[in-house]
Design a protein around this motif. Structure first.
Motif, PDB file in Angstrom:
ATOM      1  N   VAL A 121       0.129   5.580  -1.820  1.00  0.00           N
ATOM      2  CA  VAL A 121       1.284   6.420  -2.155  1.00  0.00           C
ATOM      3  C   VAL A 121       0.811   7.702  -2.825  1.00  0.00           C
ATOM      4  CG1 VAL A 121       3.375   6.596  -3.564  1.00  0.00           C
ATOM      5  CG2 VAL A 121       2.842   4.460  -2.366  1.00  0.00           C
ATOM      6  N   LYS A 122       1.409   8.816  -2.422  1.00  0.00           N
ATOM      7  CA  LYS A 122       1.062  10.112  -3.002  1.00  0.00           C
ATOM      8  C   LYS A 122       2.334  10.902  -3.291  1.00  0.00           C
ATOM      9  CE  LYS A 122      -3.409  10.579  -0.608  1.00  0.00           C
ATOM     10  NZ  LYS A 122      -3.402   9.213  -0.045  1.00  0.00           N
ATOM     11  N   GLY A 123       2.269  11.742  -4.318  1.00  0.00           N
ATOM     12  CA  GLY A 123       3.341  12.689  -4.576  1.00  0.00           C
ATOM     13  C   GLY A 123       4.447  12.210  -5.500  1.00  0.00           C
ATOM     14  N   PHE A 124       4.276  11.051  -6.137  1.00  0.00           N
ATOM     15  CA  PHE A 124       5.305  10.544  -7.044  1.00  0.00           C
ATOM     16  C   PHE A 124       4.712  10.349  -8.440  1.00  0.00           C
ATOM     17  CE2 PHE A 124       6.668   9.338  -2.820  1.00  0.00           C
ATOM     18  CZ  PHE A 124       8.027   9.630  -2.831  1.00  0.00           C
ATOM     19  N   THR A 125       5.575  10.383  -9.452  1.00  0.00           N
ATOM     20  CA  THR A 125       5.139  10.213 -10.831  1.00  0.00           C
ATOM     21  C   THR A 125       5.919   9.090 -11.499  1.00  0.00           C
ATOM     22  OG1 THR A 125       6.739  11.873 -11.593  1.00  0.00           O
ATOM     23  CG2 THR A 125       4.511  12.647 -11.057  1.00  0.00           C
ATOM     24  N   HIS A 126       5.325   8.505 -12.516  1.00  0.00           N
ATOM     25  CA  HIS A 126       5.985   7.426 -13.244  1.00  0.00           C
ATOM     26  C   HIS A 126       7.262   7.951 -13.905  1.00  0.00           C
ATOM     27  CE1 HIS A 126       6.745   4.549 -16.551  1.00  0.00           C
ATOM     28  NE2 HIS A 126       6.254   3.680 -15.691  1.00  0.00           N
ATOM     29  N   GLY A 127       8.339   7.205 -13.735  1.00  0.00           N
ATOM     30  CA  GLY A 127       9.620   7.592 -14.320  1.00  0.00           C
ATOM     31  C   GLY A 127      10.439   8.552 -13.483  1.00  0.00           C
ATOM     32  N   GLN A 128       9.918   8.991 -12.326  1.00  0.00           N
ATOM     33  CA  GLN A 128      10.642   9.937 -11.473  1.00  0.00           C
ATOM     34  C   GLN A 128      11.894   9.292 -10.898  1.00  0.00           C
ATOM     35  OE1 GLN A 128       8.283  11.485  -8.262  1.00  0.00           O
ATOM     36  NE2 GLN A 128       9.970  12.645  -7.353  1.00  0.00           N
ATOM     37  N   PRO A 129      13.061   9.951 -10.982  1.00  0.00           N
ATOM     38  CA  PRO A 129      14.292   9.399 -10.392  1.00  0.00           C
ATOM     39  C   PRO A 129      14.275   9.545  -8.870  1.00  0.00           C
ATOM     40  CG  PRO A 129      14.786  10.969 -12.162  1.00  0.00           C
ATOM     41  CD  PRO A 129      13.352  11.158 -11.782  1.00  0.00           C
ATOM     42  N   VAL A 130      14.475   8.441  -8.164  1.00  0.00           N
ATOM     43  CA  VAL A 130      14.492   8.445  -6.704  1.00  0.00           C
ATOM     44  C   VAL A 130      15.602   7.534  -6.198  1.00  0.00           C
ATOM     45  CG1 VAL A 130      12.023   8.937  -6.450  1.00  0.00           C
ATOM     46  CG2 VAL A 130      12.812   6.558  -6.595  1.00  0.00           C
ATOM     47  N   PHE A 131      15.975   7.749  -4.946  1.00  0.00           N
ATOM     48  CA  PHE A 131      16.910   6.838  -4.290  1.00  0.00           C
ATOM     49  C   PHE A 131      16.507   6.700  -2.840  1.00  0.00           C
ATOM     50  CE2 PHE A 131      18.659  10.911  -3.140  1.00  0.00           C
ATOM     51  CZ  PHE A 131      19.415  10.731  -1.983  1.00  0.00           C
ATOM     52  N   GLY A 132      17.054   5.668  -2.172  1.00  0.00           N
ATOM     53  CA  GLY A 132      16.734   5.508  -0.768  1.00  0.00           C
ATOM     54  C   GLY A 132      17.161   4.166  -0.218  1.00  0.00           C
ATOM     55  N   VAL A 133      16.993   4.031   1.102  1.00  0.00           N
ATOM     56  CA  VAL A 133      17.308   2.800   1.816  1.00  0.00           C
ATOM     57  C   VAL A 133      16.089   1.886   1.770  1.00  0.00           C
ATOM     58  CG1 VAL A 133      17.860   1.821   4.088  1.00  0.00           C
ATOM     59  CG2 VAL A 133      18.985   3.915   3.315  1.00  0.00           C
ATOM     60  N   ASP A 150       9.832   2.081   0.372  1.00  0.00           N
ATOM     61  CA  ASP A 150       8.782   2.753   1.121  1.00  0.00           C
ATOM     62  C   ASP A 150       8.726   4.224   0.733  1.00  0.00           C
ATOM     63  OD1 ASP A 150       6.941   2.615   3.688  1.00  0.00           O
ATOM     64  OD2 ASP A 150       8.186   4.426   3.873  1.00  0.00           O
ATOM     65  N   GLN A 151       7.509   4.755   0.586  1.00  0.00           N
ATOM     66  CA  GLN A 151       7.382   6.151   0.143  1.00  0.00           C
ATOM     67  C   GLN A 151       8.023   7.129   1.128  1.00  0.00           C
ATOM     68  OE1 GLN A 151       3.510   7.921  -0.058  1.00  0.00           O
ATOM     69  NE2 GLN A 151       2.685   6.774   1.684  1.00  0.00           N
ATOM     70  N   GLY A 152       8.064   6.771   2.412  1.00  0.00           N
ATOM     71  CA  GLY A 152       8.685   7.636   3.398  1.00  0.00           C
ATOM     72  C   GLY A 152      10.196   7.591   3.385  1.00  0.00           C
ATOM     73  N   MET A 153      10.764   6.651   2.621  1.00  0.00           N
ATOM     74  CA  MET A 153      12.223   6.536   2.506  1.00  0.00           C
ATOM     75  C   MET A 153      12.726   7.022   1.161  1.00  0.00           C
ATOM     76  SD  MET A 153      13.042   5.363   5.439  1.00  0.00           S
ATOM     77  CE  MET A 153      14.760   4.909   5.202  1.00  0.00           C
ATOM     78  N   ALA A 154      11.821   7.335   0.235  1.00  0.00           N
ATOM     79  CA  ALA A 154      12.210   7.738  -1.119  1.00  0.00           C
ATOM     80  C   ALA A 154      12.639   9.200  -1.151  1.00  0.00           C
ATOM     81  CB  ALA A 154      11.059   7.502  -2.078  1.00  0.00           C
ATOM     82  N   ILE A 155      13.752   9.462  -1.818  1.00  0.00           N
ATOM     83  CA  ILE A 155      14.302  10.812  -1.930  1.00  0.00           C
ATOM     84  C   ILE A 155      14.517  11.140  -3.405  1.00  0.00           C
ATOM     85  CG2 ILE A 155      16.193  12.343  -1.249  1.00  0.00           C
ATOM     86  CD1 ILE A 155      16.877  10.320   0.978  1.00  0.00           C
ATOM     87  N   ARG A 166       0.803  -1.222   0.000  1.00  0.00           N
ATOM     88  CA  ARG A 166       0.000   0.000   0.000  1.00  0.00           C
ATOM     89  C   ARG A 166       0.838   1.275   0.000  1.00  0.00           C
ATOM     90  NH1 ARG A 166      -5.510  -0.879   1.683  1.00  0.00           N
ATOM     91  NH2 ARG A 166      -5.599   1.337   2.193  1.00  0.00           N
ATOM     92  N   GLU A 167       1.956   1.285   0.744  1.00  0.00           N
ATOM     93  CA  GLU A 167       2.744   2.520   0.895  1.00  0.00           C
ATOM     94  C   GLU A 167       4.112   2.428   0.230  1.00  0.00           C
ATOM     95  OE1 GLU A 167       1.705   4.830   4.742  1.00  0.00           O
ATOM     96  OE2 GLU A 167       2.074   2.764   5.374  1.00  0.00           O
ATOM     97  N   ALA A 168       4.260   1.511  -0.723  1.00  0.00           N
ATOM     98  CA  ALA A 168       5.572   1.297  -1.331  1.00  0.00           C
ATOM     99  C   ALA A 168       5.582   1.671  -2.811  1.00  0.00           C
ATOM    100  CB  ALA A 168       6.000  -0.154  -1.173  1.00  0.00           C
ATOM    101  N   LEU A 169       6.750   2.128  -3.257  1.00  0.00           N
ATOM    102  CA  LEU A 169       7.020   2.344  -4.677  1.00  0.00           C
ATOM    103  C   LEU A 169       7.694   1.107  -5.248  1.00  0.00           C
ATOM    104  CD1 LEU A 169       8.728   5.840  -4.294  1.00  0.00           C
ATOM    105  CD2 LEU A 169       6.382   5.471  -5.057  1.00  0.00           C
ATOM    106  N   LEU A 170       7.383   0.770  -6.487  1.00  0.00           N
ATOM    107  CA  LEU A 170       8.170  -0.213  -7.217  1.00  0.00           C
ATOM    108  C   LEU A 170       9.187   0.572  -8.040  1.00  0.00           C
ATOM    109  CD1 LEU A 170       8.714  -3.146  -8.133  1.00  0.00           C
ATOM    110  CD2 LEU A 170       7.131  -2.715 -10.040  1.00  0.00           C
TER     111      LEU A 170
END
Length: 332
Positions: A76-88, A101-106, A27-31
């Motif tokens: 998940v809110k605030g992200f778009t397809h193809g957006q570059p992100v990084f995180g733990v 996790d969306q709360g770990m994505a930067i 529910r709260e994760a990005l692929l």
């Protein structure tokens, strides 16, 4: 998707690249479509059978990724397809796709490529949390950083210098000492040739340092206590050499010393999100301006993960060992 798996525990022979099912976003994760990832000491320990993956986390090694958002869960809110992100991440990073996790994505700063972003995630969160949240490092203070040529160590040196702190470092070779001096460390001691207690006390006129960052553990405990100033703080970031040790409790009581421990992966997700938020609040602008950069020892294709693990096992790396996938590793 392709992913690195350890078929049993042992040496390089257990490292395999296999086809496994692609993860499905919770529910709260990005692929994330992974473009780059990086090795950590836990990956090596997991291969050797000395690190047990926390319950509920992926058995695929790898705890930090950089890539593009492919899909996401319903909350998940605030992200778009193809957006570059990084995180733990909670494991699964050494693969073509990984849950973040969306709360770990930067969002990845425009001045970073994917490999640099992957090399930033875990070391920056750990360094910020241990130096400032736990260690309360202030401008003008001094900090002793052990294993300073590691990815976290090189990040700590940069962060400490950025706030105007004095950095004393220990390393195990002249090559690593030169690299730390080039990063701006104030003094670097080769522990094979120098007694860091003597060196630090000499430079501080016997007062010691208010903060010690230790990755070694039991083997260094008594010497760390000896080099700490009144009301000093020791933060255990790793346990490379010794899970236990005898300690002089009277020294701790008389000098009101503090001993603290830190492990990011073992924390509940809400606490990890808070760690991530503290890092972003303090360092996002610095990252964007290029004032904090990861030190990358080498970049390997994912297929050469065995060679990268061997480099880490030999303790030759200065900074991060990054694994890239075949796709373009620039997001500009």
């Amino acid at each position: 998707m392709r992913a690195v798996v350890f078929e049993g525990s042992g040496g390089p022979e257990v490292v395999k690249l296999r086809e496994v099912p692609r993860p499905v976003p919770t529910r709260e994760a990005l692929l994330v479509k992974v473009q780059a990832t990086a090795l950590n000491r836990a990956d090596l320990l997991q291969r050797q059978g000395e690190y047990h993956v926390p319950e509920g986390q992926s058995a695929i090694p790898g705890v930090e990724v950089a890539g593009t958002v492919e899909a996401w869960g319903e909350d998940v809110k605030g992200f778009t397809h193809g957006q570059p992100v990084f995180g733990v991440v909670e494991g699964g990073g050494l693969a073509e796709y990984c849950l973040l996790d969306q709360g770990m994505a930067i969002p990845i700063p425009s001045c970073f490529d994917f490999a640099e972003a992957a090399a930033t995630a875990e070391s920056c969160l750990t360094a910020n949390e241990t130096l400032f949240t736990l260690g309360d490092l202030k401008p003008g203070q001094a900090v002793l950083i052990h294993a300073a040529a590691s990815s976290i160590g090189t990040t700590m040196v940069q962060m400490a210098r950025h706030v105007g702190a004095t950095t004393y470092c220990t390393v195990g070779s002249h090559r690593k000492a030169e690299a730390l001096r080039a990063l701006g460390a104030d003094a670097v001691f080769n522990y094979r040739e120098q007694d860091f207690v003597h060196e630090v006390l000499q430079r501080t006129r016997g007062e010691g340092v208010p903060l010690v960052m230790d990755f070694i553990g039991g083997a260094y405990l008594e010497r760390n206590l000896a080099v700490m100033g009144h009301e000093g703080c020791l933060v255990l970031v790793g346990l490379l050499d010794g899970m236990s040790a005898q300690v002089d409790l009277l020294r701790i009581v008389q000098r009101r010393l503090q001993l603290k421990g830190s492990s990011l992966r073992l924390r509940p997700m809400q606490e990890k999100r808070e760690v991530n938020a503290r890092f972003r609040e303090r360092w996002t602008e610095v990252l964007t301006q290029g004032g904090l950069r990861p030190v990358i020892h080498a970049r390997y294709p994912l297929e050469d993960v065995g060679a990268a693990l061997a480099e880490m096992e030999a303790n030759r790396n200065i900074g991060k060992l990054v694994l890239t996938l075949e796709r373009n590793v620039s997001h500009a």
